[in-house]
Design a protein around this motif. Structure first.
Motif, short mmCIF file in Angstrom:
data_model
loop_
_atom_site.label_atom_id
_atom_site.label_comp_id
_atom_site.label_asym_id
_atom_site.label_seq_id
_atom_site.Cartn_x
_atom_site.Cartn_y
_atom_site.Cartn_z
N PHE A 1 33.98 51.60 36.45
CA PHE A 1 33.15 52.80 36.29
C PHE A 1 33.60 53.89 37.26
CE2 PHE A 1 29.42 55.08 38.06
CZ PHE A 1 29.02 55.80 36.95
N VAL A 2 33.79 53.50 38.52
CA VAL A 2 34.17 54.46 39.55
C VAL A 2 35.53 55.08 39.24
CG1 VAL A 2 34.81 54.65 42.00
CG2 VAL A 2 32.74 53.41 41.34
N ARG A 3 36.46 54.23 38.80
CA ARG A 3 37.81 54.70 38.45
C ARG A 3 37.75 55.70 37.28
NH1 ARG A 3 41.48 54.33 35.09
NH2 ARG A 3 40.29 52.95 33.73
N GLN A 4 36.93 55.36 36.26
CA GLN A 4 36.80 56.24 35.10
C GLN A 4 36.19 57.59 35.47
OE1 GLN A 4 34.55 53.44 32.64
NE2 GLN A 4 36.11 53.62 31.04
N VAL A 5 35.15 57.57 36.31
CA VAL A 5 34.52 58.83 36.72
C VAL A 5 35.51 59.66 37.53
CG1 VAL A 5 32.67 59.89 38.08
CG2 VAL A 5 32.17 57.89 36.67
N ALA A 6 36.25 59.01 38.43
CA ALA A 6 37.22 59.74 39.26
C ALA A 6 38.27 60.42 38.37
CB ALA A 6 37.88 58.79 40.26
N GLU A 7 38.73 59.71 37.37
CA GLU A 7 39.75 60.24 36.45
C GLU A 7 39.18 61.41 35.65
OE1 GLU A 7 41.52 57.77 33.03
OE2 GLU A 7 42.54 57.08 34.85
N PHE A 8 37.96 61.24 35.16
CA PHE A 8 37.28 62.27 34.37
C PHE A 8 37.08 63.54 35.20
CE2 PHE A 8 33.09 63.86 32.63
CZ PHE A 8 33.59 64.31 31.41
N CYS A 9 36.65 63.37 36.47
CA CYS A 9 36.46 64.51 37.37
C CYS A 9 37.77 65.26 37.57
CB CYS A 9 35.91 64.06 38.72
SG CYS A 9 34.17 63.63 38.70
N ALA A 10 38.86 64.51 37.80
CA ALA A 10 40.16 65.14 38.04
C ALA A 10 40.57 65.95 36.81
CB ALA A 10 41.20 64.08 38.38
N GLU A 11 40.36 65.36 35.62
CA GLU A 11 40.74 66.00 34.36
C GLU A 11 39.97 67.31 34.14
OE1 GLU A 11 40.47 62.95 31.24
OE2 GLU A 11 39.55 64.55 30.02
N LYS A 12 38.69 67.33 34.51
CA LYS A 12 37.85 68.52 34.26
C LYS A 12 37.76 69.44 35.47
CE LYS A 12 36.16 67.09 30.21
NZ LYS A 12 36.63 67.70 28.96
N ASP A 13 38.51 69.14 36.52
CA ASP A 13 38.44 69.89 37.78
C ASP A 13 37.01 70.00 38.32
OD1 ASP A 13 39.54 71.13 39.99
OD2 ASP A 13 39.53 73.13 39.09
N MET A 14 36.27 68.89 38.20
CA MET A 14 34.97 68.77 38.87
C MET A 14 35.23 67.96 40.15
SD MET A 14 32.58 67.78 35.57
CE MET A 14 33.29 66.17 35.40
N LEU A 15 34.56 68.32 41.25
CA LEU A 15 34.81 67.57 42.48
C LEU A 15 34.05 66.24 42.44
CD1 LEU A 15 34.69 70.23 45.35
CD2 LEU A 15 36.60 69.56 43.87
N LEU A 16 34.69 65.21 42.98
CA LEU A 16 34.01 63.92 43.15
C LEU A 16 33.55 63.83 44.60
CD1 LEU A 16 33.13 61.15 42.13
CD2 LEU A 16 35.39 60.29 42.76
N ILE A 17 32.23 63.86 44.78
CA ILE A 17 31.65 63.76 46.12
C ILE A 17 31.13 62.33 46.30
CG2 ILE A 17 29.85 64.62 47.70
CD1 ILE A 17 29.66 67.14 45.91
N VAL A 18 31.63 61.62 47.31
CA VAL A 18 31.13 60.28 47.58
C VAL A 18 30.24 60.35 48.82
CG1 VAL A 18 31.72 57.90 48.07
CG2 VAL A 18 33.14 59.21 46.50
N ASP A 19 28.97 59.98 48.64
CA ASP A 19 28.01 59.96 49.74
C ASP A 19 28.15 58.63 50.48
OD1 ASP A 19 25.80 59.68 51.38
OD2 ASP A 19 24.34 60.39 49.92
N GLU A 20 28.87 58.68 51.60
CA GLU A 20 29.09 57.47 52.40
C GLU A 20 28.22 57.49 53.66
OE1 GLU A 20 31.87 54.85 52.36
OE2 GLU A 20 33.39 55.79 51.05
#
Ligand SMILES: *Cc1c(COP(=O)(O)O)cnc(C)c1O
Length: 394
Positions: A205-224
């Motif tokens: 799931f995380v890998r798919q979301v990261a890929e999708f974000c990169a494709e759409k130029d949306m930032l992936l923010i990880v709350d650590e």
């Protein structure tokens, strides 16, 4: 003062916003705490994931003392060594490009949200400012981070909340895809939802979301804020998920007990937040930065391997009890959730406190364990003995 005297002062003078356990803590050593009357508690909480190095850590105390004697604050109008050294260390150990320092988790997430919105504004103009977060998430208590939090119970009383947040279901990529529109600038999530119940996200799931974000130029923010700083057995949890986020926020454990936090961003976000666009009086405070530098210095590969090992040990022990009220153990490293069946987590935690074990709850069904990263096996065994006896009588 006695516990009773402290409780009376609290009741008379402090806003009653916390449902406190019936215990006062006076001091600690290692991962063991003591009440004013000398009652001993094993600590499976670290505050709430804050005291990474436990209590009375000599290296940490020396770093704080030396910096306090030298320079306690100077404002961000001037350069100083502690925050600069700390930023270099964070960049070196994460591969992120640069860092902004703040004072708490909510504030760090606010900054990350501002960065994502400005990144999009600079590139695409107005109207691309929405952020998708997950159901069961927790991102903080300010008006904006409450809006970002995907739990309806937090969306009360304080209207109007900040606009521009929508929610998707964790571990359901289609749900994230459906929540994202042409107006979305970022997706934000915790890799293990902490307050929500210690619920880890799936790698795929995380890998798919990261890929999708990169494709759409949306930032992936990880709350650590909770998963960061060694908690899960790597310095940051994203390093175990095989992704490269655009923004990573951190707080809780970073300075070993002092209020501190911040966010790191990737190269493509460099100079999005430029002079005048973001600031805080206390950010990068020299004492907190010196403490954080010492925390990072002590969190080496050996300590991280120990965190992973202790986590596996606790999971194995709890499952080996074969208790009917334990449905399972979730989480990574020393961020663990014990799912309960048929008993109320808060009641169980209160019974543990009475017998000398501090333990947290999460979500509706779980006990949550966030012990100091330096907890010894002897302390773990003492704590587990108390937990087992409480759960056996449930
Ligand atoms: C605790 C927490 C926050 C809020 O941090 P504060 O320091 O209380 O503002 C935000 N996100 C996550 C994941 C947290 O666990």
């Amino acid at each position: 003062m006695t516990t009773g005297e402290i409780k009376a002062l609290d009741a008379a003078n402090v806003m009653q916003t916390y449902a406190r356990f019936d215990a006062a803590i006076d001091h600690g050593c290692g991962s063991t705490l003591y009440s004013p009357e000398g009652k001993e508690f094993i600590d499976f909480t670290s505050g709430i994931g804050v005291n990474s190095l436990g209590y009375g850590n000599a290296g940490w105390a020396d770093a704080v003392y030396a910096q306090a004697r030298k320079l306690q604050h100077i404002s961000n109008l001037y350069y100083s060594e502690p925050y600069a050294k700390l930023a270099a260390k964070l960049v070196e150990r994460t591969g992120m490009a640069d860092v902004f320092f703040a004072n708490s988790g909510a504030e760090s997430n606010e900054g990350a949200i501002k960065l994502a919105r400005k990144y999009s504004f600079d590139k695409y103009g107005k109207g691309r400012s929405d952020i998708v977060t997950l159901r069961q998430s927790f991102h903080g208590r300010t008006v904006t981070t409450l809006a970002a939090t995907g739990q309806d119970v937090f969306h009360n009383y304080f209207f109007p909340f900040t606009e521009g947040f929508s929610f998707a279901v964790a571990n359901d990529f289609e749900s994230v895809k459906n929540a994202c529109t042409a107006g979305t600038c970022a997706v934000m999530f915790e890799l293990i939802q902490g307050e929500g119940g210690v619920l880890p996200l799936d790698r795929e799931f995380v890998r798919q979301v990261a890929e999708f974000c990169a494709e759409k130029d949306m930032l992936l923010i990880v709350d650590e804020v909770q998963t960061g700083v060694g908690r899960t057995g790597t310095l940051f949890a994203f390093q175990q998920y095989g992704i490269k986020p655009d923004v990573v926020t951190f707080a809780k454990g970073i300075a070993g007990g002092l209020p501190f936090g911040g966010f790191m961003a990737s190269e493509k976000c460099r100079s999005v937040l430029n002079a005048g666009t973001h600031a805080t009086t206390f950010g990068g405070n020299p004492v907190c930065a010196a403490a954080a530098y010492e925390v990072l210095s002590q969190i080496d590969d050996k300590l991280l391997e120990g965190v992973a090992e202790k986590g596996r040990y606790i999971k194995g022990e709890v499952m080996s009890w074969g208790l009917p009220c334990v449905a399972g153990v979730r989480g990574l490293g020393l961020m663990l959730g014990i799912a309960l069946k048929g008993i109320v987590p808060k009641d169980t935690a209160q019974k543990c406190v009475e017998r000398g074990l501090l333990i947290l709850t999460a979500g509706s069904d779980a006990l949550r364990l966030l012990p100091p990263l330096v907890i010894t096996y002897e302390e773990i065994d003492k704590g587990l003995t108390i937990l087992k006896s409480v759960l056996s009588q449930a």
